[in-house]
Design a protein around this motif. Structure first.
Motif, mmCIF file in Angstrom:
data_model
loop_
_atom_site.group_PDB
_atom_site.id
_atom_site.type_symbol
_atom_site.label_atom_id
_atom_site.label_comp_id
_atom_site.label_asym_id
_atom_site.label_seq_id
_atom_site.Cartn_x
_atom_site.Cartn_y
_atom_site.Cartn_z
ATOM 1 N N THR A 176 -12.444 32.355 8.868
ATOM 2 C CA THR A 176 -13.671 31.928 8.184
ATOM 3 C C THR A 176 -13.794 30.402 8.075
ATOM 4 O O THR A 176 -13.821 29.865 6.978
ATOM 5 C CB THR A 176 -13.724 32.571 6.791
ATOM 6 N N ASN A 177 -13.846 29.724 9.211
ATOM 7 C CA ASN A 177 -14.202 28.294 9.147
ATOM 8 C C ASN A 177 -15.301 28.005 10.154
ATOM 9 O O ASN A 177 -15.290 28.536 11.267
ATOM 10 C CB ASN A 177 -12.963 27.393 9.311
ATOM 11 N N PRO A 178 -16.280 27.207 9.737
ATOM 12 C CA PRO A 178 -17.475 27.009 10.572
ATOM 13 C C PRO A 178 -17.183 26.413 11.947
ATOM 14 O O PRO A 178 -17.874 26.738 12.909
ATOM 15 C CB PRO A 178 -18.335 26.033 9.757
ATOM 16 N N LEU A 179 -16.160 25.569 12.068
ATOM 17 C CA LEU A 179 -15.926 24.942 13.374
ATOM 18 C C LEU A 179 -15.450 25.961 14.410
ATOM 19 O O LEU A 179 -15.803 25.871 15.582
ATOM 20 C CB LEU A 179 -14.941 23.773 13.277
ATOM 21 N N LEU A 180 -14.662 26.925 13.975
ATOM 22 C CA LEU A 180 -14.188 27.940 14.915
ATOM 23 C C LEU A 180 -15.383 28.768 15.429
ATOM 24 O O LEU A 180 -15.410 29.189 16.585
ATOM 25 C CB LEU A 180 -13.128 28.824 14.238
ATOM 26 N N SER A 181 -16.369 28.951 14.570
ATOM 27 C CA SER A 181 -17.600 29.620 15.018
ATOM 28 C C SER A 181 -18.270 28.789 16.105
ATOM 29 O O SER A 181 -18.765 29.327 17.107
ATOM 30 C CB SER A 181 -18.577 29.797 13.849
ATOM 31 N N ILE A 318 -17.075 16.015 14.060
ATOM 32 C CA ILE A 318 -17.402 14.699 13.487
ATOM 33 C C ILE A 318 -18.629 14.812 12.572
ATOM 34 O O ILE A 318 -18.658 14.236 11.481
ATOM 35 C CB ILE A 318 -17.587 13.648 14.610
ATOM 36 N N GLU A 319 -19.598 15.591 13.018
ATOM 37 C CA GLU A 319 -20.798 15.815 12.191
ATOM 38 C C GLU A 319 -20.410 16.435 10.832
ATOM 39 O O GLU A 319 -20.940 16.067 9.796
ATOM 40 C CB GLU A 319 -21.702 16.772 12.968
ATOM 41 N N MET A 320 -19.448 17.356 10.855
ATOM 42 C CA MET A 320 -19.061 18.061 9.624
ATOM 43 C C MET A 320 -18.160 17.223 8.715
ATOM 44 O O MET A 320 -18.082 17.484 7.515
ATOM 45 C CB MET A 320 -18.267 19.338 9.970
ATOM 46 N N THR A 321 -17.445 16.269 9.283
ATOM 47 C CA THR A 321 -16.414 15.577 8.485
ATOM 48 C C THR A 321 -16.683 14.078 8.312
ATOM 49 O O THR A 321 -15.960 13.411 7.560
ATOM 50 C CB THR A 321 -15.019 15.749 9.139
ATOM 51 N N GLY A 322 -17.675 13.558 9.030
ATOM 52 C CA GLY A 322 -18.053 12.154 8.863
ATOM 53 C C GLY A 322 -17.005 11.168 9.387
ATOM 54 O O GLY A 322 -16.171 11.508 10.222
ATOM 55 N N GLU A 323 -17.095 9.947 8.807
ATOM 56 C CA GLU A 323 -16.245 8.851 9.295
ATOM 57 C C GLU A 323 -14.751 9.167 9.137
ATOM 58 O O GLU A 323 -13.936 8.883 10.009
ATOM 59 C CB GLU A 323 -16.574 7.612 8.466
ATOM 60 N N GLY A 324 -14.432 9.788 7.979
ATOM 61 C CA GLY A 324 -13.025 10.138 7.704
ATOM 62 C C GLY A 324 -12.480 11.086 8.767
ATOM 63 O O GLY A 324 -11.359 10.931 9.251
ATOM 64 N N GLY A 325 -13.320 12.054 9.144
ATOM 65 C CA GLY A 325 -12.906 13.034 10.151
ATOM 66 C C GLY A 325 -12.726 12.376 11.509
ATOM 67 O O GLY A 325 -11.802 12.698 12.256
ATOM 68 N N GLU A 326 -13.613 11.434 11.805
ATOM 69 C CA GLU A 326 -13.525 10.751 13.099
ATOM 70 C C GLU A 326 -12.231 9.924 13.174
ATOM 71 O O GLU A 326 -11.545 9.912 14.194
ATOM 72 C CB GLU A 326 -14.753 9.853 13.297
ATOM 73 N N GLU A 327 -11.906 9.271 12.054
ATOM 74 C CA GLU A 327 -10.650 8.494 12.019
ATOM 75 C C GLU A 327 -9.444 9.405 12.208
ATOM 76 O O GLU A 327 -8.502 9.086 12.926
ATOM 77 C CB GLU A 327 -10.512 7.764 10.677
#
Ligand code: 6CS
Length: 342
Positions: A176-181, A318-327
């Motif tokens: 149940t996590n959106p990215l795996l979908s 990246i869209e889901m996690t923003g700058e922090g996720g990109e880093e």
């Protein structure tokens, strides 16, 4: 005083001192509660029991382990840990995505290498794993103690798949996590998020036509009985994470904090040994148990067709996690490069 009475007095004192010491120790001794997501003998269970054994061999504390279903689903044991009812929990990033979106990084397909030695080196040495993730978990009241791989992901389907078009109209169960979908949508399938407890029944009744998991789990959960076509796509590893309630951990003495860290390190080393060869053994058991099972290993060209769809999943991350996720993603890639270059 005669020698005999001196001895009696000494013996009496020692017995008293011993009893007093034991009482003091048992006052400090705790019974810690630890829940995980799997069954007896599965990877998380082996980890939990190695952790327990280390704690109990090196302190007066005891650890009570709860397996899948004893306290509910994965989300339930996480809630109980955050509420302080449980001290330790093993929850896989596959279910942690809603709480810590960055944990979905493991579901960007073809990011992780396929070679097991490189994967293990990455878990040992990666800054993203060992420094950045603990901070993200801490922000959610969790002390991350270990992230570790359980096995390479294998897809099971109602008929063999060799190209994205073969997934057309197939409902594939995802954690149940959106990215795996997003990953399975990119692969051409219809992703269907379900908690673990519903997977076998949904396959059996054809509500879904497939799912992904490491081979040991496909064997231990009997998934091959209801989803017999195994497809090795090389797109990722099943990763899991073991952690403590942070308030509980912060309240421990320095000695107990070290004990817990050492126990997690010990369990990690044991699990690395345990998973070595586990997938091959489990596949042999599956093939022994069923004539229906087929095994498809995608060749490089077939893999390329799936891999070509990975960048759109990375963009979503990246869209889901923003700058922090990109880093985090950049650090993850840097860490991977470092272990792959060695
Ligand atoms: O697919 C799942 O939901 C389960 N798979 C594994 C390998 N462990 C626990 C998890 O719940």
């Amino acid at each position: 005083m005669s020698n005999i009475s001196k001895f009696k007095k000494l013996a009496g004192f020692s017995a008293f001192a011993f009893a007093a010491m034991t009482a003091a120790n048992s006052v400090n001794a705790a019974n810690w509660r630890y829940a995980h997501e799997e069954y007896e003998g599965d990877v998380q269970d082996v980890f939990a029991y190695d952790f327990k054994e280390y704690i109990e061999d090196n302190s007066d504390h005891t650890v009570q382990v709860y397996r899948f279903g004893e306290l509910g689903e994965s989300d339930d044991i996480m809630e109980q840990t955050q509420a302080g009812i449980l001290n330790f929990v093993n929850q896989s990033p596959g279910f942690t995505g809603s709480l810590i979106p960055e944990a979905q990084i493991f579901f960007i397909p073809y990011l992780m290498p396929t070679d097991m030695d490189t994967v293990i080196k990455f878990f040992r040495e990666s800054k993203a794993i060992n420094e950045d993730f603990p901070e993200l978990y801490a922000q959610n009241g969790l002390e991350l103690l270990k992230m570790y791989p359980e096995g390479e992901m294998v897809v099971t389907v109602d008929e063999p798949v060799t190209k994205p078009e073969d997934f057309d109209n197939k409902k594939i169960r995802v954690m149940t996590n959106p990215l795996l979908s997003e990953t399975y949508a990119a692969f051409g399938a219809t992703p269907t998020p379900l908690p673990w407890g519903e997977v076998y029944g949904a396959l059996q009744t054809n509500m879904i036509q497939g799912q992904e998991n490491p081979i040991f789990w496909i064997e231990s959960g009997g998934l091959y009985e209801v989803s017999p076509n195994l497809v090795f796509t090389s797109h990722g590893w099943f990763t899991t994470a073991m952690m403590a309630n942070k308030n509980f951990y912060d309240g421990l003495s320095d000695e107990d904090k070290k004990l817990v860290q050492d126990a997690a390190d010990h369990a990690f080393e044991e699990i690395i040994d345990h998973i070595d060869g586990l997938a091959d053994e489990a596949l042999a058991k599956i093939q022994e148990a069923s004539d229906e099972v087929t095994v498809t290993r995608l060749n490089d060209e077939q893999i390329e067709a799936f891999k070509a769809r990975a960048p759109q999943v990375e963009d979503k991350f990246i869209e889901m996690t923003g700058e922090g996720g990109e880093e985090l993603l950049n650090q993850f890639k840097e860490d991977l490069k470092a272990v792959q270059n060695n």
